[in-house]
Write an enzyme that holds these catalytic residues in place. Structure first.
Site, PDB file in Angstrom:
ATOM      1  N   THR A 226      38.691 -12.193 -16.537  1.00  0.00           N
ATOM      2  CA  THR A 226      39.260 -11.778 -15.247  1.00  0.00           C
ATOM      3  C   THR A 226      40.618 -11.110 -15.455  1.00  0.00           C
ATOM      4  O   THR A 226      40.933 -10.107 -14.797  1.00  0.00           O
ATOM      5  CB  THR A 226      39.393 -12.979 -14.289  1.00  0.00           C
ATOM      6  OG1 THR A 226      38.150 -13.679 -14.248  1.00  0.00           O
ATOM      7  CG2 THR A 226      39.736 -12.520 -12.882  1.00  0.00           C
ATOM      8  N   GLU A 244      48.789 -14.883 -17.488  1.00  0.00           N
ATOM      9  CA  GLU A 244      48.719 -16.157 -18.220  1.00  0.00           C
ATOM     10  C   GLU A 244      47.245 -16.505 -18.337  1.00  0.00           C
ATOM     11  O   GLU A 244      46.621 -16.898 -17.351  1.00  0.00           O
ATOM     12  CB  GLU A 244      49.485 -17.253 -17.467  1.00  0.00           C
ATOM     13  CG  GLU A 244      50.965 -16.993 -17.309  1.00  0.00           C
ATOM     14  CD  GLU A 244      51.751 -17.129 -18.600  1.00  0.00           C
ATOM     15  OE1 GLU A 244      51.195 -17.640 -19.592  1.00  0.00           O
ATOM     16  OE2 GLU A 244      52.919 -16.709 -18.626  1.00  0.00           O
ATOM     17  N   CYS A 278      44.920 -24.912 -19.797  1.00  0.00           N
ATOM     18  CA  CYS A 278      44.976 -23.733 -20.676  1.00  0.00           C
ATOM     19  C   CYS A 278      45.526 -24.103 -22.043  1.00  0.00           C
ATOM     20  O   CYS A 278      44.983 -23.704 -23.067  1.00  0.00           O
ATOM     21  CB  CYS A 278      45.819 -22.642 -20.028  1.00  0.00           C
ATOM     22  SG  CYS A 278      47.439 -23.214 -19.482  1.00  0.00           S
TER      23      CYS A 278
HETATM   24  P1  NAD Z   1      39.101 -17.201 -13.285  1.00  0.00           P
HETATM   25  O1  NAD Z   1      39.582 -16.081 -14.116  1.00  0.00           O
HETATM   26  O2  NAD Z   1      37.657 -17.348 -13.039  1.00  0.00           O
HETATM   27  O3  NAD Z   1      39.757 -17.133 -11.818  1.00  0.00           O
HETATM   28  C1  NAD Z   1      41.171 -17.117 -11.654  1.00  0.00           C
HETATM   29  C2  NAD Z   1      41.505 -16.484 -10.315  1.00  0.00           C
HETATM   30  O4  NAD Z   1      41.120 -15.094 -10.340  1.00  0.00           O
HETATM   31  C3  NAD Z   1      40.770 -17.090  -9.122  1.00  0.00           C
HETATM   32  O5  NAD Z   1      41.682 -17.176  -8.031  1.00  0.00           O
HETATM   33  C4  NAD Z   1      39.688 -16.063  -8.823  1.00  0.00           C
HETATM   34  O6  NAD Z   1      39.263 -16.047  -7.478  1.00  0.00           O
HETATM   35  C5  NAD Z   1      40.398 -14.767  -9.154  1.00  0.00           C
HETATM   36  N1  NAD Z   1      39.524 -13.624  -9.464  1.00  0.00           N
HETATM   37  C6  NAD Z   1      38.229 -13.642  -9.862  1.00  0.00           C
HETATM   38  N2  NAD Z   1      37.806 -12.373 -10.089  1.00  0.00           N
HETATM   39  C7  NAD Z   1      38.859 -11.561  -9.838  1.00  0.00           C
HETATM   40  C8  NAD Z   1      39.059 -10.144  -9.926  1.00  0.00           C
HETATM   41  N3  NAD Z   1      38.093  -9.314 -10.325  1.00  0.00           N
HETATM   42  N4  NAD Z   1      40.272  -9.649  -9.626  1.00  0.00           N
HETATM   43  C9  NAD Z   1      41.281 -10.463  -9.248  1.00  0.00           C
HETATM   44  N5  NAD Z   1      41.158 -11.808  -9.153  1.00  0.00           N
HETATM   45  C10 NAD Z   1      39.957 -12.351  -9.445  1.00  0.00           C
HETATM   46  O7  NAD Z   1      39.722 -18.519 -13.946  1.00  0.00           O
HETATM   47  P2  NAD Z   1      39.448 -20.039 -13.539  1.00  0.00           P
HETATM   48  O8  NAD Z   1      38.063 -20.401 -13.987  1.00  0.00           O
HETATM   49  O9  NAD Z   1      39.836 -20.252 -12.131  1.00  0.00           O
HETATM   50  O10 NAD Z   1      40.528 -20.792 -14.452  1.00  0.00           O
HETATM   51  C11 NAD Z   1      40.273 -21.177 -15.764  1.00  0.00           C
HETATM   52  C12 NAD Z   1      40.916 -20.218 -16.747  1.00  0.00           C
HETATM   53  O11 NAD Z   1      42.307 -20.082 -16.457  1.00  0.00           O
HETATM   54  C13 NAD Z   1      40.843 -20.718 -18.177  1.00  0.00           C
HETATM   55  O12 NAD Z   1      40.497 -19.654 -19.049  1.00  0.00           O
HETATM   56  C14 NAD Z   1      42.264 -21.171 -18.466  1.00  0.00           C
HETATM   57  O13 NAD Z   1      42.614 -21.168 -19.834  1.00  0.00           O
HETATM   58  C15 NAD Z   1      43.066 -20.195 -17.674  1.00  0.00           C
HETATM   59  N6  NAD Z   1      44.394 -20.717 -17.389  1.00  0.00           N
HETATM   60  C16 NAD Z   1      45.487 -20.194 -18.036  1.00  0.00           C
HETATM   61  C17 NAD Z   1      46.752 -20.728 -17.827  1.00  0.00           C
HETATM   62  C18 NAD Z   1      47.967 -20.169 -18.530  1.00  0.00           C
HETATM   63  O14 NAD Z   1      49.089 -20.441 -18.101  1.00  0.00           O
HETATM   64  N7  NAD Z   1      47.808 -19.400 -19.593  1.00  0.00           N
HETATM   65  C19 NAD Z   1      46.912 -21.785 -16.949  1.00  0.00           C
HETATM   66  C20 NAD Z   1      45.793 -22.312 -16.308  1.00  0.00           C
HETATM   67  C21 NAD Z   1      44.530 -21.771 -16.528  1.00  0.00           C
END
Ligand code: NAD
Length: 468
Positions: A226, A244, A278
């Site tokens: 994403t 992030e 994460c």
């Molecule tokens: P995800 O990427 O599926 O979704 C994250 C957000 O993006 C959601 O709000 C979703 O609705 C939105 N989204 C989905 N498609 C989109 C698009 N095309 N354009 C814009 N926004 C869109 O992630 P998730 O499953 O919710 O979270 C888990 C992931 O997040 C894991 O990979 C984890 O490692 C990562 N994460 C990283 C950190 C960090 O600080 N590095 C912290 C927490 C989680």
């Protein structure tokens, strides 16, 4: 009766749009309802943010600090209600490193961040001329957040951004929008209308935000695929981005450790928030001399942790938050078992709910999903090592580079090894212990930019240089 949590636009509750159910991960029941904002609703929020921006950007820094401190107080005053709502939608227990911990972290992070300043820098002041570097707000920031630590990550996106003089529109994950909507509703008591707004969506709004011409920056936390889409989409009109993203953090255990002494630290490093973190420890490399003793001590800690409904005061670990993530964890464990890994505790459950026992396997090697991909759940693979150069190479050989850890009784040796690890953060004798004064971000595909501390605050600004 099911409560509906409206969007927050221009300082007010806004219930225009179709509602959708948010499911309690512990019980499968409806935790509450949110309202799915569409492109027209987003337009209204962007217009309100653009109206609010000039006044907020001109508000003295000290007044913005006072507003953030007021938010910290509001979080404290509503902490228990927020924790219960968070636990109900996310599934995480109230206790342990769970919902109360997360809301406490929100208050602490907000207070600490409110203390930060960004003074102008004088880069030159000579008879030939004067160069001043100022940090100015960017404008309207779209924040997009995931479901694992929804409220704390929301705070990480909102507080430094508004302290620096920007306005924020936050879109929480469709899986866990309720606690963010409530948090932003509370914030309205401390802020002028339009400075912080929240829009839920049952799936589609993210791309509308990343392409909206009235949004100047996207601040995103989520998965690598994403994040890649967000970056491509934001490129169209050169929006700023902070990304992030995912992690596949290695932890290297040296032969001089006391296995019993490090077992609890290893457990929480890997299984904080049921592994849905994460910067959790996701690849555990243990020297062959202590491999069996470390595995035994870790399994001992894991087996003693009570798993159950988030609202049960006795629970310390909860369910996986959603079916999609559950299937990823199940497939990774099955793949490791099929390829010869040895199950030390847990394993694939029979039931239809989202509870997945804390699972530890030894004999996990490159080529297995549990080693190569981000499992993001309660399963950890242990890999035995003998040669230090080889294990360092293995630890660094990953597209992610978020966090890493070294475990040793010899501080100097651990410190030398930390220098050889390529990651945004390397912990020694702990893992995943982020703190508000330590910049946090990833190298390689784990992201772009950092959050926290003065370096994180700078990401919320543009540089403006005045030369005279
Ligand atoms: P995800 O990427 O599926 O979704 C994250 C957000 O993006 C959601 O709000 C979703 O609705 C939105 N989204 C989905 N498609 C989109 C698009 N095309 N354009 C814009 N926004 C869109 O992630 P998730 O499953 O919710 O979270 C888990 C992931 O997040 C894991 O990979 C984890 O490692 C990562 N994460 C990283 C950190 C960090 O600080 N590095 C912290 C927490 C989680």
């Amino acid at each position: 009766m099911t409560t509906t949590y409206p969007n927050i636009i221009d300082g007010a509750r806004d219930d225009a749009g179709a509602g959708f159910d948010v499911i309690n991960a512990s019980t499968g029941e409806v935790a509450g309802r949110a309202i799915s904002a569409d492109a027209e609703t987003l337009d209204r929020a962007v217009a309100a943010a653009r109206r609010a921006f000039p006044g907020w950007a001109a508000t003295p820094w000290a007044d913005r600090q006072a507003a953030c401190n007021k938010i910290a107080g509001l979080i404290g005053a509503h902490a228990e209600d927020l924790a219960r709502l968070l636990s109900t939608e996310q599934g995480k227990p109230l206790n342990g490193v769970g919902a109360r911990f997360e809301i406490g972290g929100c208050q602490a992070w907000t207070s600490y961040t409110a203390s930060l300043t960004l003074e102008p820098e004088i880069l030159q002041d000579t008879p030939e001329g004067r160069v001043e570097l100022h940090r100015v707000p960017i404008g309207v920031v779209g924040a997009i957040t995931p479901w694992n630590w929804p409220v704390l990550i929301g705070i990480w996106h909102i507080i430094p951004t508004i302290l620096a003089g920007n306005c924020v529109i936050i879109k929480p994950s469709e899986n866990t929008p309720l606690s963010t909507l409530r948090l932003v509703e509370l914030m309205q008591e401390a802020l002028p209308p339009g400075v912080v707004q929240a829009l839920a969506s049952d799936g589609g709004l993210g791309p509308d935000m990343t392409t909206h011409p009235g949004i100047d920056k996207i601040s995103f936390t989520g998965s690598i695929p994403t994040g890649s889409k967000v970056m491509a989409s934001a490129a169209k009109d050169i929006k700023r981005v902070t990304l992030e993203l995912g992690g596949n953090d290695p932890g290297i255990v040296l032969p001089d450790v006391d296995p019993k002494a490090i077992a609890e630290g290893l457990f929480w490093g890997a299984f904080i928030n049921n592994g849905q973190t994460c910067a959790a420890l996701k690849r555990l490399y243990v020297h062959e001399d202590v491999h069996d003793a470390v595995a035994e001590a870790l399994v001992g800690v894991a087996s003693a942790m009570p798993m159950g409904d988030g609202l049960d005061e006795a629970s310390i670990v909860g369910p996986i938050q959603n079916r999609n993530q559950y299937n990823i964890v199940r497939d990774a464990v099955q793949d490791a078992l099929d390829k010869g890994a040895v199950l030390l505790c847990g394993g694939i459950p029979e039931g239809n709910d989202l509870f997945f026992p804390t699972t530890i396997l030894s004999g996990v090697e490159p080529g297995m999903k549990l080693h190569d991909l981000e499992q993001f759940g309660p399963a950890l693979g242990i890999t035995k090592w003998r040669d230090e150069d080889a294990v360092v190479a293995l630890a660094n050989d990953d597209k992610c580079g978020l966090g890493a850890s070294v475990w040793s009784s010899d501080p100097a040796r651990a410190r030398r090894l930390a220098d050889r690890i390529s990651a945004g953060t390397v912990w020694i004798n702990k893992h995943g212990m982020i703190q508000p004064n330590a910049p946090f971000g990833g190298v390689r595909q784990s992201g772009i930019g950092v959050q926290f501390g003065v370096d994180g605050l700078r990401e919320c600004t543009n540089v403006k240089t005045i030369i005279s």
